[in-house]
Each structure stands twice: as C-alpha cells, then as structure tokens.
Motif scaffolding. Structure first.
Motif, PDB file in Angstrom:
ATOM      1  N   LEU A  80       0.411   6.972  -6.594  1.00 31.26           N
ATOM      2  CA  LEU A  80      -0.597   8.041  -6.590  1.00 31.26           C
ATOM      3  C   LEU A  80       0.069   9.414  -6.674  1.00 31.26           C
ATOM      4  O   LEU A  80      -0.402  10.305  -7.396  1.00 31.26           O
ATOM      5  CB  LEU A  80      -1.463   7.947  -5.337  1.00 31.26           C
ATOM      6  CG  LEU A  80      -2.429   6.763  -5.254  1.00 31.26           C
ATOM      7  CD1 LEU A  80      -3.216   6.818  -3.945  1.00 31.26           C
ATOM      8  CD2 LEU A  80      -3.383   6.750  -6.433  1.00 31.26           C
ATOM      9  N   VAL A 101      -8.111   6.647  -9.494  1.00 32.43           N
ATOM     10  CA  VAL A 101      -9.300   6.213  -8.754  1.00 32.43           C
ATOM     11  C   VAL A 101      -9.259   4.709  -8.511  1.00 32.43           C
ATOM     12  O   VAL A 101      -9.650   4.230  -7.434  1.00 32.43           O
ATOM     13  CB  VAL A 101     -10.578   6.620  -9.522  1.00 32.43           C
ATOM     14  CG1 VAL A 101     -11.821   6.003  -8.877  1.00 32.43           C
ATOM     15  CG2 VAL A 101     -10.712   8.138  -9.552  1.00 32.43           C
ATOM     16  N   VAL A 121     -11.357  13.370  -6.712  1.00 26.05           N
ATOM     17  CA  VAL A 121     -10.020  13.229  -7.316  1.00 26.05           C
ATOM     18  C   VAL A 121      -9.771  14.358  -8.311  1.00 26.05           C
ATOM     19  O   VAL A 121      -8.680  14.954  -8.347  1.00 26.05           O
ATOM     20  CB  VAL A 121      -9.877  11.850  -7.988  1.00 26.05           C
ATOM     21  CG1 VAL A 121      -8.626  11.810  -8.871  1.00 26.05           C
ATOM     22  CG2 VAL A 121      -9.810  10.760  -6.945  1.00 26.05           C
ATOM     23  N   LYS A 124       0.818  -1.206   0.000  1.00 22.04           N
ATOM     24  CA  LYS A 124       0.000   0.000   0.000  1.00 22.04           C
ATOM     25  C   LYS A 124       0.855   1.262   0.000  1.00 22.04           C
ATOM     26  O   LYS A 124       0.465   2.287  -0.567  1.00 22.04           O
ATOM     27  CB  LYS A 124      -0.946  -0.006   1.197  1.00 22.04           C
ATOM     28  CG  LYS A 124      -2.071  -1.031   1.065  1.00 22.04           C
ATOM     29  CD  LYS A 124      -3.142  -0.863   2.131  1.00 22.04           C
ATOM     30  CE  LYS A 124      -4.303  -1.807   1.879  1.00 22.04           C
ATOM     31  NZ  LYS A 124      -5.401  -1.610   2.858  1.00 22.04           N
ATOM     32  N   CYS A 133       0.685   4.238  -2.765  1.00 23.85           N
ATOM     33  CA  CYS A 133       0.635   5.675  -2.445  1.00 23.85           C
ATOM     34  C   CYS A 133       1.701   6.431  -3.220  1.00 23.85           C
ATOM     35  O   CYS A 133       1.467   7.566  -3.678  1.00 23.85           O
ATOM     36  CB  CYS A 133       0.818   5.890  -0.943  1.00 23.85           C
ATOM     37  SG  CYS A 133      -0.570   5.335   0.064  1.00 23.85           S
ATOM     38  N   VAL A 145      -6.995   4.122  -5.591  1.00 26.12           N
ATOM     39  CA  VAL A 145      -7.649   4.557  -4.357  1.00 26.12           C
ATOM     40  C   VAL A 145      -8.662   3.513  -3.893  1.00 26.12           C
ATOM     41  O   VAL A 145      -8.766   3.206  -2.695  1.00 26.12           O
ATOM     42  CB  VAL A 145      -8.330   5.921  -4.564  1.00 26.12           C
ATOM     43  CG1 VAL A 145      -9.229   6.272  -3.378  1.00 26.12           C
ATOM     44  CG2 VAL A 145      -7.285   7.006  -4.757  1.00 26.12           C
ATOM     45  N   LEU A 157      -6.782   0.765  -2.229  1.00 18.53           N
ATOM     46  CA  LEU A 157      -6.248   1.140  -0.913  1.00 18.53           C
ATOM     47  C   LEU A 157      -7.318   1.054   0.172  1.00 18.53           C
ATOM     48  O   LEU A 157      -7.046   0.630   1.298  1.00 18.53           O
ATOM     49  CB  LEU A 157      -5.674   2.552  -0.979  1.00 18.53           C
ATOM     50  CG  LEU A 157      -4.317   2.713  -1.679  1.00 18.53           C
ATOM     51  CD1 LEU A 157      -3.953   4.183  -1.786  1.00 18.53           C
ATOM     52  CD2 LEU A 157      -3.224   1.959  -0.925  1.00 18.53           C
ATOM     53  N   PHE A 209     -15.801   8.683  -6.195  1.00 13.30           N
ATOM     54  CA  PHE A 209     -14.416   9.123  -6.016  1.00 13.30           C
ATOM     55  C   PHE A 209     -13.938  10.056  -7.128  1.00 13.30           C
ATOM     56  O   PHE A 209     -12.968  10.793  -6.942  1.00 13.30           O
ATOM     57  CB  PHE A 209     -13.473   7.912  -5.951  1.00 13.30           C
ATOM     58  CG  PHE A 209     -13.485   7.209  -4.622  1.00 13.30           C
ATOM     59  CD1 PHE A 209     -12.609   7.576  -3.616  1.00 13.30           C
ATOM     60  CD2 PHE A 209     -14.374   6.178  -4.370  1.00 13.30           C
ATOM     61  CE1 PHE A 209     -12.612   6.940  -2.391  1.00 13.30           C
ATOM     62  CE2 PHE A 209     -14.385   5.531  -3.153  1.00 13.30           C
ATOM     63  CZ  PHE A 209     -13.507   5.917  -2.155  1.00 13.30           C
TER      64      PHE A 209
END
Length: 364
Positions: free
Chosen positions: A88, A289, A308, A81, A85, A292, A295, A304
């Motif tokens: 992202l 998305v 975003v 995870k 991130c 996300v 996650l 979402f």
C-alpha cells in the motif's frame, strides 16, 4: 460498480498503457548513458518479463485467489498483512509520482499560472470515479484510446525522423558496465518495474493461461515505444540539448509542423499522454482499494474509493513540492525502493511454494 472479469488481451492493453503513460517524459536513463541507453532499456525489459513469469506462476498455484489472499496464505495472517501494508505504501508512492509528474509537466510547459494542486485535484477526481466504475469499464476505455495513440505516435515519429541526421545510438559501449547497470536499474524503476502492481489483477482475468503472453507482449511494445521515442528525441535535439531539456521528447515534438495552419500538433500528443497516465493512477487506486478490502475483510468496497482518492491527493499536495526533488527521487531512490516489492517479495513467495511442494513430496 462493474466487477466483471476482463480478457487477457484487455489486461495486456492496460499493462501497456500503465507502463507507457509518461515513460517518455524525463528519459533519465538516456541522459545518464546517452548512446548506450538501448542496453539499459532492453535489460530492464528482460528483467520485467522474468518478473511477470514468476508472478504468473504464483497466480497459477492459487487460480481462484487474489494475490492479497495468496500472500496471507503463504506468509500467515500478521506477516502477510504487514507485507500488504508495505505494498500500500509503495502504491501510494507510485500514485504521488504520477500526480506530481502531470502537474509539473502542465505547470512548466502549458499552464504556468495554474496551481499544481488544482491540476492534481482535477486528476484525482477523474481517476477516483474511473476506479469506482470497475476494471471492465477501465479496460474498455483503454481499448478506445490506444488506436488514437498508435496513429498519432506513428504520424509524429514519421515527421520527427526527417530531422534525424545520423544514428544517435552510435558509437556504442562508451560507458562503464556499472553505470550501464545502474541505468538499467533506473529504467526498471520507471517505467518497467511498476508492473508488479498488475499481479493484483491476475485473478480478475477470464483465462489465466494467457496471462504471461499478454503481459510479455505489452512489455515488449512498451520497450519499443520507449526506445523509438529516445532515438528520435536524441537524434533530433542533439546531445547537449537532450541532456539539458526537462522534457526531451516533448521538445522534439514541438519541432513538428504540418503546413501553415496546424503547428501545435504536440497538444494532441499531450492529451493522449495525459489519458494514459490517468490509467496508471486509476490502476494503482483500484489495486489499493482491493488490498484495503482484504486487510479489513470487507466485500463491498464502494465506499472506499473516495477516501483513498482523498488520501492520494493529500499526500501528493505535501510531497515533492520542489521539482528537483521529484527528479532526484526518480533517479536515486526509486530504483532501489522498487526492488523489495517487485523482486524480493515475489522471490520469497516462490521459495515458500517450492519448499511446500518439496515437503509434500517428501511426506508422500
């Protein structure tokens, strides 16, 4: 929201649009090494093809899983995870660079009295809705726009070629190897290396056996388009004007005139450029998305997309306000920043897969 899978051909068209949007906007690697730019672009293309083969290999080991799930499976829950991130953050950076590039181009060349934030807001509203509609709808839109792009570019290139007096790529091998290698890294950072985003879409194709072929063809065509654009802009403008122009290929297109009444043909190209760049932002938002959702273990992602999009706009509105910093980032930071998500992480995943296979064979 349409969640239908797409064909490898549609994925290849998306990949080409993703790489070729504003890839000819700055031509930074060409400004660095001029005549030897073809070496840098071809090197970056070959590196991208190898990268895509590695990513496709990873996907083939887990054909039913998205790359987000694969990363968590191979690296563990918390480390996996954390890596997601990191992706992202990288995708946010790509989206911001695209938004700022569009606003910079429009406020410089077309709409000087328009606020950059207004342009970015309009763009993010369109891309957010497009990402919400789903990958199938996005791919169909790409199939519709690419024929217009192809015809327009062929016509424009044919007319620009008349002003090229000599081969602008001669003489060759005029620069030291370290500078050529750095230029190849710049070319890999923008536009080729960002195709690593597509690894999060591999699981949404109907035939994963053709992933490598479709993506490789898209990469080769994107490199050809970049080299042809560089060749024509360099040959038409000359060395001095090419290096000083903010948007060299656009400056070359402005010289094209069709008779007495059709003079502003570059407006058509600008429209097509903009649409292809929108696809880049759309794909980044869509993949963002999806990550996300992984996650937070959420299946319904409809709610979402708007937040975003708002995040992308808010960060873009406060970043790279000075255009010189945007170009400096593309030239000095992006080539190195893209190494970790596009090269090192895929290599780590490959090593883990191989060690697991080796361990299984040893146990057997």
């Amino acid at each position: 929201m349409n969640n239908d899978k797409i064909t490898p051909f549609q994925l290849g068209c998306l990949c080409f649009a993703f790489m070729s949007g504003f890839s000819t906007l700055y031509l930074l690697e060409a400004k660095l090494i001029l005549h030897d730019v073809w070496i840098a672009d071809i090197t970056a293309m070959l590196a991208t093809i190898v990268l895509l083969k590695l990513l496709v290999y990873i996907q083939h080991q887990f054909p039913t899983k998205n790359l987000s799930d694969i990363i968590v499976t191979l690296l563990g829950k918390w480390l996996g995870k954390s890596v997601l991130c990191f992706y992202l953050i990288g995708m946010t950076g790509l989206g911001i660079l695209s938004l700022r590039s569009i606003s910079l181009f429009y406020t410089t060349a077309i709409l000087p009295n328009t606020s950059p934030n207004l342009i970015m807001l309009l763009v993010i509203l369109v891309t957010t809705y497009a990402a919400y509609l789903g990958l199938s709808t996005i791919s169909r839109a790409t199939l519709m726009i690419l024929p217009f792009f192809t015809v327009a570019m062929l016509v424009i290139c044919a007319f620009i070629f008349q002003d090229v007096e000599r081969n602008p790529f001669l003489p060759q091998f005029q620069h030291p190897v370290p500078l050529i290698a750095y230029s190849a890294l710049v070319s890999f950072g923008f536009p080729f290396g960002k195709t690593a985003v597509f690894c999060f879409l591999f699981s949404e194709t109907t035939n994963q056996k053709k992933l490598s072929k479709s993506c490789n063809i898209a990469t080769v065509f994107s490199c050809a388009y970049l080299l042809i654009s560089t060749y024509l802009a360099f040959g038409c403008l000359g060395e001095n004007m090419f290096k000083t122009s903010s948007f060299p290929f656009f400056s070359a297109i402005q010289l094209v005139k069709f008779g007495e009444y059709i003079e502003r043909i570059e407006i058509i190209i600008i429209g097509i450029w903009t649409i292809l760049t929108l696809f880049e932002i759309i794909i980044v938002q869509y993949a963002f998305v999806k990550i996300v959702g992984r996650l937070f273990t959420v299946k319904n992602l409809s709610s979402f997309y708007l937040p975003v999009g708002a995040i992308f706009f808010a960060v873009a509105a406060t970043s790279f306000i000075n255009p010189a910093k945007l170009v400096a980032y593309d030239l000095t930071i992006l080539p190195f920043a893209i190494i970790v998500p596009s090269i090192l992480i895929p290599l780590c995943l490959i090593c883990i897969i191989w060690f697991r296979k080796l361990g299984t064979k040893t146990t057997t």
